[in-house]
Design an enzyme around this catalytic site. Structure first.
Site, PDB file in Angstrom:
ATOM      1  CE  LYS A 177      20.529 -24.455   7.442  1.00  0.00           C
ATOM      2  NZ  LYS A 177      21.287 -23.168   7.095  1.00  0.00           N
ATOM      3  CE  LYS A 208      21.424 -12.054  11.030  1.00  0.00           C
ATOM      4  NZ  LYS A 208      20.479 -13.038  10.801  1.00  0.00           N
ATOM      5  CE  LYS A 253      21.704 -16.480  15.170  1.00  0.00           C
ATOM      6  NZ  LYS A 253      20.216 -16.412  14.789  1.00  0.00           N
ATOM      7  NE  ARG A 254      27.308 -11.571   6.917  1.00  0.00           N
ATOM      8  CZ  ARG A 254      27.561 -11.172   5.922  1.00  0.00           C
ATOM      9  NH1 ARG A 254      27.471 -11.892   4.921  1.00  0.00           N
ATOM     10  NH2 ARG A 254      27.880  -9.843   5.727  1.00  0.00           N
ATOM     11  CG  HIS A 266      14.482 -13.786   1.690  1.00  0.00           C
ATOM     12  ND1 HIS A 266      14.325 -15.154   2.330  1.00  0.00           N
ATOM     13  CD2 HIS A 266      14.060 -13.706   0.393  1.00  0.00           C
ATOM     14  CE1 HIS A 266      14.229 -15.756   1.156  1.00  0.00           C
ATOM     15  NE2 HIS A 266      14.090 -15.038   0.039  1.00  0.00           N
ATOM     16  CB  THR A 294      17.562 -21.433   7.828  1.00  0.00           C
ATOM     17  OG1 THR A 294      18.522 -20.465   7.612  1.00  0.00           O
ATOM     18  CG2 THR A 294      16.334 -20.951   6.968  1.00  0.00           C
TER      19      THR A 294
HETATM   20  C1  F55 Z   1      21.459  -9.875   0.781  1.00  0.00           C
HETATM   21  C2  F55 Z   1      21.630  -8.823   0.216  1.00  0.00           C
HETATM   22  C3  F55 Z   1      20.514  -7.755   0.444  1.00  0.00           C
HETATM   23 CL1  F55 Z   1      20.504  -6.329  -0.558  1.00  0.00          CL
HETATM   24  C4  F55 Z   1      19.453  -7.977   1.357  1.00  0.00           C
HETATM   25  C5  F55 Z   1      19.483  -9.024   2.010  1.00  0.00           C
HETATM   26  C6  F55 Z   1      20.702 -10.209   1.925  1.00  0.00           C
HETATM   27  C7  F55 Z   1      20.582 -11.307   2.797  1.00  0.00           C
HETATM   28  O1  F55 Z   1      21.368 -11.995   2.974  1.00  0.00           O
HETATM   29  N1  F55 Z   1      19.404 -11.355   3.196  1.00  0.00           N
HETATM   30  C8  F55 Z   1      19.028 -12.559   4.202  1.00  0.00           C
HETATM   31  O2  F55 Z   1      19.914 -13.529   4.432  1.00  0.00           O
HETATM   32  N2  F55 Z   1      17.902 -12.841   4.687  1.00  0.00           N
HETATM   33  C9  F55 Z   1      17.597 -13.926   5.691  1.00  0.00           C
HETATM   34  O3  F55 Z   1      16.728 -14.539   4.923  1.00  0.00           O
HETATM   35  C10 F55 Z   1      16.614 -16.170   5.468  1.00  0.00           C
HETATM   36  C11 F55 Z   1      15.895 -16.976   4.588  1.00  0.00           C
HETATM   37  O4  F55 Z   1      14.709 -16.765   4.334  1.00  0.00           O
HETATM   38  C12 F55 Z   1      16.003 -15.938   6.659  1.00  0.00           C
HETATM   39  O5  F55 Z   1      15.809 -17.209   7.450  1.00  0.00           O
HETATM   40  C13 F55 Z   1      16.518 -14.728   7.702  1.00  0.00           C
HETATM   41  O6  F55 Z   1      15.762 -14.383   8.549  1.00  0.00           O
HETATM   42  C14 F55 Z   1      16.737 -13.626   6.834  1.00  0.00           C
HETATM   43  O7  F55 Z   1      17.613 -12.338   7.505  1.00  0.00           O
END
Ligand code: F55
Length: 839
Positions: A677, A571, A565-566, A374, A673
C-alpha cells in the site's frame, strides 16, 4: 426555531426512480427524504452524523437493487461459489468505497455541496467496523472487494463481534485500551436475516445407536444450543453490478429465557444462560500472531464455522442441488486455522445429520477445503488441549480421532521404516499434554495449501509443514498477497489517481498492470513536477492534522519516514527507534552535523497483554518527548506516535509517506501488505529480504529499493552458530551509545528501570536479531537520507515504484486463486437500466 437553509428544502421530483437513480437531483431528493423518514430530523436540528446516515441510506438503496439481482442470478444459475471463512474482516469505512464503486463520488460531492454540506466531513463521521486485528483481517476484506469486482460468486463468512478491535489512546506515553463501540450510532450497511438463523450445539456427550435401517449411527446430545443469526452486508464491486454478501453471525440464546429456572424464581440464573450464549460473539480477541488457547475462542471458531456450513447446506437445498455435489457447488477457503474445525464439522454434518458414509463424506470434504497459512511463528500455531475439545466438542473429537487414524495409516504405508513420522505428523500432539494441532487438521482435510508470499511458502515447505509437503507436494502452491487499488489508491489518494488517469486512462484501476505505462512519463518534467506536488500537498495536510491533534509542528519538506502496523517484536519498531536515538546522539555530539530532516511517524496497536510491545510504544513516545523539544535538534528530527491506527487512518497515512519501514527479521513476516500500500502511493521501501518485500524489490528493481540486513538463511545460520547480541553491543560504539542513552534514564526522567526489561532482552537474547542487523540498517538509513536530497533521483524512484506495483493488486491474487484452487469463473450480473417510460 431557526429557518431551514433553503438549500436543504426538497427539490421538486424530476422523474427518475428516487430509490435507485444516480443523477444529482435524484440523489439530493433521496438524501433529504432519508433525513426525514429514517433519521427523523428536520435539517435545522440535524447533526453531521444524521447527514452521514441519510447519505449512507441513499447509497444503500442503490446497492440493494444490485445485491438482490446478484443473489437472484446466482440462485437461478446455481453458480459455483467461493466461501471465504475468516474469523476477521477488517473492512474499513463503506461510504466512500461504495461511492467510488458506484461511480458517483463526484456527483455526490456536488450534490452535498449544493445542499451546503461537505462530503469529506460526512465521510469522517463513519465508524469503521474494526472486526479484525491487522493484516489477516484486512487481506480478507481486500479479497472480498476483488471477488466482487471480478464478478466471482462468493460469500464471506465470519463473526459479527459486538466489540471489534479496541480503541487505542496514549496516556503518558503508554497505550491504554478503550472498548470499541462501532454499533453505537447505528450501522446502516447490514441487513439482519433472523429467518435464516441456525442452531449450534455445544458440549454434552455422544451416544451410539442403530437406526431404523440397521445402520450404526452416533447421536450428539449437547449440553446446550446457541443460535447464530446472520447479518448480511452487501459488497459492491468496482463499476460492475455484482454485489456479493458478507454474512456475519451473531450469537443469541436459543430461548430468550430458561423458563424452568424463570418459573422456579431463579430469574437471574435464567438471564445468565442468555448472557453466556451471547458472549460468543461479544468481543474480538485482540492478539495478532499469537494463539491464546482460551475456551471462548474455540467456541467462536466452532460457532461461526458450524453456522456457515449449515448455511451452505441450506442454500443447496434451496437450489435443489443434491448434497453429494457439495464440493461442486462450493469451495471453502480457510483464512488460517481459525476455521479449521470446519473439516470435522462438515464430516459431522454429512455423516450424522445427512446419513452419508465415511468415505463419501471424506471424499466431499477433501475436495471442498483449501487452507491459507499466514505465519511461521510457533506461538501463533493453534493447538487446543484435548480436554477442552472433549468438553466443548465431544463429537468432533471422535471424528478427528478417526480422521487421524486413517491418515496415520497412510503415513505408515508411506514411511514404513520411519515411525517418528507418525508422531511428527499426527493431528494429535502427544509430546506432553495432548493437543489437537489445527494446522495438521487443515492440511489433511484440504485439497490445497498456500503461503502468502514466495519466501513464506518456501519456508513452510522446508519447515513447519515440511512433512505434509513431502507427502502431498501437489497440494502446495504459493499465492502472494495483494491489496485493493480501489481503496488504497482511488479512494485514499484521489489526486495521485487523477494524475495517473490523465496520463494512461482509467483502466489501471481494474488492471493494475497497466500502471507500467507510467514508465514512459518518468522523464516528463510536467508529470514529475505534478507527482512531487501531490506528495507535498498531502504531507502538508498531514502536518496540519498533526499540529492540530498533537500540537507538534512538523516540516512538510522533511522526509516522512513511516512505520504503521501492529506492534510486535518481530516487526522491530524498536530497531527503528534505535536509529532515531543514533541520529539524536550524532546531533548531540555535533550540533552542526548535516543530516536530512526527518519526521518519524509510527502507528499501530499492541495486544493488551503483550508487555514488551507496550513498552516499545512507551519508548517511542519517550524518545519523541525529548527529541521534539530539544533545541539542539533544531527541528531536523520529529518523532510521533499516532494513536488508534485503523483502516480509516491508514488511508490518510499511506499517501503521505516518503519512506515505508518494512524491517522485520527475515523469515518472520509471512508477507506484509502495508508494504504494498505504501509503495503504490509513491513511498520507497527500506526493507529486509522478508515476505513480499522480496517480490516488491524484484518488481520495482533493486536500484529502487533500500535493502539491508540478513537473509532468512543467514538468520538461521547465525542462530545455529550461537548468537550473542552482547558482542555486537560491545563492539559497535554507536549501538552501545544508543543503548546506554536509553538505559541511563535520559528518555525517562532519570528512571533507569523503565526500559531495562526491553534492553535486557536485546542484550542477552535478542530473538529478533536487532543487533545483528543494526549496522546494516544504520548504513542503509544514512544512504536513504542522502538519496532523498537528490530530488530528481528520488522522484524517478518513486514514479517507478508506482508504475511497477501491478502485481500486488488483490485482483491478481484472486485470479490466481480462481485458476489454481477454486476453478470458478466470472458470472456477470445484468441490470435493466431504469427508464421513466417503463412506468
Ligand atoms: C490473529 C489471530 C491469531 Cl490466533 C493468529 C494470527 C492473527 C493475525 O492477525 N495474523 C496476521 O495478521 N497475520 C498476517 O497476515 C497477513 C496477510 O497474509 C500477512 O501479510 C502478515 O505477514 C501476517 O503477519
Amino acid at each position: 426555531q431557526t429557518v431551514p437553509d433553503p438549500r436543504l428544502v426538497c427539490p421538486p421530483v424530476r422523474v427518475e426512480d428516487d430509490r435507485t437513480g444516480l443523477n444529482i437531483e435524484t440523489l439530493k431528493r433521496a438524501f433529504l427524504d432519508n433525513l426525514f423518514y429514517i433519521q427523523g430530523k428536520f435539517p435545522d436540528i440535524a447533526t453531521q452524523n444524521d447527514y452521514y446516515m441519510a447519505l449512507a441510506y441513499t447509497v444503500r438503496d442503490r446497492l440493494l437493487k444490485r445485491w438482490l439481482k446478484t443473489a437472484q442470478t446466482y440462485t437461478e444459475q446455481g453458480s459455483r461459489t467461493v466461501c471465504y471463512l475468516s474469523a476477521e474482516f477488517l473492512l474499513g469505512p463503506h461510504l466512500g468505497k461504495n461511492l467510488i464503486n458506484l461511480g458517483i463520488y463526484d456527483d455526490v460531492q456536488q450534490a452535498m455541496e449544493e445542499l451546503g454540506l461537505d462530503l469529506e466531513t460526512l465521510l469522517e463521521q463513519e465508524e469503521e467496523p474494526g472486526l479484525g486485528n491487522g493484516g489477516l483481517g484486512r487481506l480478507a476484506a481486500c479479497y472480498l472487494d476483488s471477488m466482487a469486482t471480478l464478478e466471482i460468486p462468493s460469500i464471506g463468512y465470519g463473526i459479527r463481534y459486538e466489540y471489534g478491535i479496541f480503541e487505542q489512546d496514549i496516556r503518558d506515553g503508554w497505550q491504554i485500551e478503550r472498548s470499541d463501540k462501532w454499533l453505537r450510532s447505528g450501522y446502516p450497511w447490514e441487513v439482519p436475516r433472523p429467518e435464516w438463523s441456525v442452531p449450534v450445539k455445544i458440549g454434552g456427550h455422544t451416544e451410539q445407536y442403530t437406526d431404523e435401517r440397521g445402520r450404526f449411527r452416533v447421536r450428539w446430545v449437547p449440553h446446550h444450543v446457541v443460535m447464530g443469526v446472520p447479518h448480511d452486508t452487501p459488497l459492491l464491486g468496482y463499476q460492475v453490478n455484482t454485489a456479493n454478501t458478507l454474512r456475519l453471525w451473531r450469537a443469541e440464546a436459543a430461548e430468550s429465557f430458561d423458563f424452568d429456572a424463570f418459573n422456579s424464581g431463579d430469574y437471574v440464573g435464567a438471564v445468565h444462560e442468555k448472557m453466556v450464549s451471547e458472549n460468543i460473539s461479544k468481543v474480538l480477541y485482540p492478539n495478532d500472531n499469537i494463539s491464546q488457547g482460551k475456551e471462548l475462542r474455540l467456541l467462536q471458531q466452532i460457532f461461526f464455522v458450524s453456522c456457515s456450513l449449515q448455511d451452505m447446506i441450506r442454500i443447496m437445498e434451496g437450489q435443489k442441488i443434491p448434497l453429494e455435489k457439495f464440493h461442486e457447488k462450493f469451495v471453502v477457503q480457510m483464512n488460517d486455522t481459525h476455521p479449521a474445525i470446519a473439516v470435522a464439522e462438515l464430516m459431522r454434518l454429512l455423516i450424522d445429520d445427512h446419513c452419508m458414509t465415511w468415505d463419501q463424506a471424506w471424499g466431499i470434504t477433501t475436495r471442498t477445503f483449501a487452507y491459507t497459512n499466514h505465519t511461521l511463528l510457533p506461538e501463533a500455531l493453534e493447538r487446543w488441549p484435548i480436554a477442552l475439545f472433549k468438553k466443548l466438542l465431544p463429537r468432533h473429537l471422535e471424528l478427528i480421532y478417526e480422521i487421524n487414524q486413517r491418515f496415520l495409516d497412510d503415513v505408515r504405508i508411506r514411511y514404513p521404516e520411519q515411525p517418528q513420522m507418525l508422531s511428527q505428523m499426527s493431528i494429535i500432539d502427544e509430546s506432553g499434554e495432548r493437543y489437537v494441532r489445527m494446522a495438521h487438521l487443515a492440511c489433511v482435510g484440504s485439497m490445497a495449501i498456500n503461503g502468502v508470499a514466495a519466501l513464506h511458502t518456501e519456508l513452510l515447505k522446508q519447515g513447519v509443514l515440511h512433512d505434509f509437503y513431502e507427502m502431498y507436494p501437489k497440494k502446495f502452491n504459493n499465492k502472494t498477497n495483494g491489496v485493493t487499488p480501489r481503496r488504497f489508491m482511488v479512494l485514499s489518494n484521489p489526486r495521485l489517481s487523477r494524475a495517473i488517469t490523465e496520463r494512461i486512462g482509467p483502466n489501471w484501476v481494474k488492471h493494475l498492470d497497466e500502471l507500467k505505462k507510467l514508465e514512459s512519463y518518468v522523464d516528463d518534467p510536467n508529470f514529475r513536477q505534478e507527482f512531487r506536488q501531490i506528495k507535498f500537498d498531502i504531507k502538508q495536510e498531514l502536518a496540519t492534522y498533526i499540529q492540530q491533534n498533537y500540537g507538534v509542528a512538523i516540516n512538510p519538506n522533511s522526509l516522512f519516514d513511516i512505520q504503521a502496523k501492529r506492534i510486535h517484536e518481530y516487526k522491530r519498531q524498536h530497531l527503528n527507534a534505535l536509529y532515531i536515538v543514533t541520529l539524536y546522539n550524532r546531533i548531540k555530539a555535533n550540533p552542526n552535523i548535516e543530516i536530512t530532516p526527518r519526521t518519524f511517524l509510527f502507528g499501530g496497536k499492541a495486544a493488551p497483554g503483550y508487555y514488551t510491545a507496550k513498552l516499545i510504544i512507551k519508548l517511542i513516545n519517550a524518545i519523541g518527548d525529548v527529541v521534539n523539544r530539544d533545541p539542539d535538534v533544531r527541528d531536523r528530527l520529529k518523532v510521533l506516535f499516532l494513536k488508534d491506527y485503523s483502516v480509516k487512518f491508514a488511508q490518510r497515512i499511506y499517501p503521505a509517506a516518503d519512506l515505508s519501514e518494512q524491517i522485520s527479521t527475515a523469515g518472520k513476516e509471512a508477507s506484509g501488505t502495508g508494504n504494498m500500500k505504501f509503495a503504490m502511493n509513491g513511498a520507497l521501501t527500506i526493507g529486509t529480504l522478508d515476505g513480499a518485500n522480496i517480490e516488491i524489490r524484484e518488481e520495482v528493481g533493486e536500484e529502487n529499493f533500500f535493502l539491508f540486513g540478513m537473509t532468512a538463511d543467514e538468520v538461521y545460520a547465525r542462530k545455529a552458530q550461537g548468537y550473542n547480541p552482547y558482542d555486537y553491543y560491545q563492539s559497535n560504539s554507536e549501538l552501545k551509545l544508543a543503548i546506554d542513552r536509553i538505559a541511563s534514564g535520559f528518555f525517562s526522567h532519570g528512571d533507569r528501570k523503565l526500559f531495562q526489561p526491553l534492553l535486557d532482552t536485546l542484550m542477552h537474547r535478542d530473538d529478533y536479531m536487532l543487533f545483528a542487523d543494526y549496522q546494516a540498517y544504520i548504513d542503509c538509513q544514512d544512504y536513504v537520507g542522502q538519496v532523498f536530497q537528490d530530488v530528481d533521483r528520488w522522484t524517478r524512484m518513486t514514479i517507478l515504484n508506482v508504475a511497477r506495483m501491478g502485481k500486488f493488486s488483490s485482483d491478481r491474487a484472486i485470479r490466481d486463486y480462481c485458476e489454481d484452487f477454486w476453478k470458478i469463473s466470472p458470472v456477470p450480473i445484468e441490470i435493466e437500466e431504469y427508464s421513466p417510460e417503463a412506468i
